[in-house]
Design an enzyme around this catalytic site. Sequence first.
Site, PDB file in Angstrom:
ATOM      1  N   HIS A 185       0.763  -1.089   0.062  1.00  0.00           N
ATOM      2  CA  HIS A 185      -0.003   0.122   0.018  1.00  0.00           C
ATOM      3  C   HIS A 185       1.030   1.300   0.026  1.00  0.00           C
ATOM      4  CE1 HIS A 185      -3.437  -2.473   1.892  1.00  0.00           C
ATOM      5  NE2 HIS A 185      -3.522  -2.633   0.392  1.00  0.00           N
ATOM      6  N   GLU A 188       1.634   3.760   3.031  1.00  0.00           N
ATOM      7  CA  GLU A 188       2.269   3.497   4.237  1.00  0.00           C
ATOM      8  C   GLU A 188       3.722   3.224   4.325  1.00  0.00           C
ATOM      9  OE1 GLU A 188       0.054  -0.393   4.479  1.00  0.00           O
ATOM     10  OE2 GLU A 188      -1.959   0.716   4.308  1.00  0.00           O
ATOM     11  N   ARG A 243      -3.201   5.099  -1.872  1.00  0.00           N
ATOM     12  CA  ARG A 243      -3.061   3.583  -1.515  1.00  0.00           C
ATOM     13  C   ARG A 243      -2.783   2.403  -2.693  1.00  0.00           C
ATOM     14  NH1 ARG A 243      -5.678   0.292   2.598  1.00  0.00           N
ATOM     15  NH2 ARG A 243      -6.683  -1.502   1.970  1.00  0.00           N
ATOM     16  N   HIS A 313       2.780  -3.588   6.685  1.00  0.00           N
ATOM     17  CA  HIS A 313       1.744  -2.538   6.651  1.00  0.00           C
ATOM     18  C   HIS A 313       1.838  -1.473   7.574  1.00  0.00           C
ATOM     19  CE1 HIS A 313      -0.983  -4.395   3.516  1.00  0.00           C
ATOM     20  NE2 HIS A 313      -0.034  -5.444   3.682  1.00  0.00           N
ATOM     21  N   GLU A 387       1.038  -4.752  11.229  1.00  0.00           N
ATOM     22  CA  GLU A 387       0.488  -3.280  10.877  1.00  0.00           C
ATOM     23  C   GLU A 387       1.371  -2.613  12.137  1.00  0.00           C
ATOM     24  OE1 GLU A 387      -1.800  -2.179   8.968  1.00  0.00           O
ATOM     25  OE2 GLU A 387      -3.000  -3.918   8.152  1.00  0.00           O
TER      26      GLU A 387
END
Length: 456
Positions: A185, A188, A243, A313, A387
Amino acid sequence: MLLLLWKTCILGILASKILCQKVKYDGDQVLQVTPQTSEHVHQFQQLSDAWMLDLWMPHLSEDIHVGANIHVRVPASLVQQMKEKLLQYSIPFQVLIKDVQELLVKPAMKSHSRHSRSLASYNYTKYHPMEEIKQWMTQIEQEYNHLVTRHQLGETYELQPIYYLKLGQPSDKPKKIIWMDCGIHAREWIAPAYCQWFVKEILQNYNNDQNIKEILKNIDFYIVPVLNIDGYIYSWTMDRLWRKSRASYNNGACFGTDLNRNFDAMWCSIGASKNCSALTFCGTEPESEPETKAVVNLVKSRKSDILCFLTIHSYGQLILQPYGYTRNPSKNHMEMLKVAKMAAEAIEAKHGTIYTVGSASHILYSNSGSSRDWAADLGLDFSYTFELRDNGTYGFQLPEDQIQPTCEETMAGMMTIIDYINKKNFKNNAVTITSATLWLNILLLATCSTTYTLWI
Ligand SMILES: *[C@@H]1O[C@H](CO)[C@@H](O)[C@H](O)[C@H]1NC(C)=O
Ligand SMILES: *[C@@H]1O[C@H](CO)[C@@H](O)[C@H](O)[C@H]1NC(C)=O
Ligand SMILES: *[C@@H]1O[C@H](CO)[C@@H](O)[C@H](O)[C@H]1NC(C)=O
């Protein structure tokens, strides 16, 4: 890059949709909204859908639930109206980011010198544009040619070559592999920064760290620092909050696929959209995108050697395991959970950052077509999504002064997983070494006592 920019502009003008200028977010705010009742959920969903808001967490309005925090970017023109509505409905909210543009300007648009720099002066606590990351990859391969080779994984939609670095001690036999990709993405940015940090840490510590030596003898790391290169470049040049990839649909009516919805794992069944305007557009069919295909081809061709699949991510501070597309556990659920918990403890021990662990559909929301779920369905025993920081204070615009602590704690967590997997798969090696050491000790001891006796 200039050529690419120029091409993008021409395309944009042709489609008369995009002007050749950077997208601005002046006065946009990110709100944290916490619906308390199902009526709140419904009211917020209606607002979000009607105004086509950019949901940062969760990504789809259908994933909004009572009691769970929502992070949403509200355009400046709607901020006042939005707040009035939330007050009118008595839905609790707070402002997380007062001015999105203000946060964007600092790291992204600072001038960066274009001329080549040495690897020794590469600054790992800065975000780097794609050109610099490309050059860094070449330099890493040259500097550490006894441990690193660079290979092409495939090509992006805009025909940029996608490279991965292979880190490990060379061997004649096929080795086991740990896979790690960053930057699927575009916005990020902390993810590519982490992949570079990881490579640096492993290589710089190799000589003095017996454990890393042992691991690199057993395992090769396949590291993709930036998978969605087109999107990453676009997030530097045109729209910091982009994104998706940059594939064009309906004659340029909309752009980009969410590559992490494009894998063949109950593709587009839940938590993804078939509308190419959506942030979670799943592509035209499973693996329709060249970036997805590139990952699939390599991972499939080495699937019996891959011990672990990691995809990096931001944000949310989570270690997610399969599945996202169903609430059923994966076949290795319990072991994966145990290892993820150990990793979260190591992360917290470093700088106190709290991570939540569990399967995606239970602790985040349901989504289909992710690479993590696909890797699990392929039969890999370990497959995690990380994440990284933060929890919403800065969201995608994590300041550069948090790169180092973020990378340090992530490294600590990830080494826990890697150690576990290494020990599990190479127990026999370790035992052999231990017993060899033991024999050596006994031998030394015997020699010493003999000497001792003699001297008495
Ligand atoms: C690296 O970049 C950070 C963030 O921009 C900066 O604060 C730091 O001074 C830089 N370090 C060096 C050695 O230039
Ligand atoms: C796709 O989404 C856009 C923007 O949200 C909307 O305007 C359009 O009507 C949607 N198209 C379809 C076919 O649903
Ligand atoms: C995020 O974490 C920080 C530090 O732990 C805390 O102060 C802050 O309130 C949290 N923010 C959100 C949105 O949860």
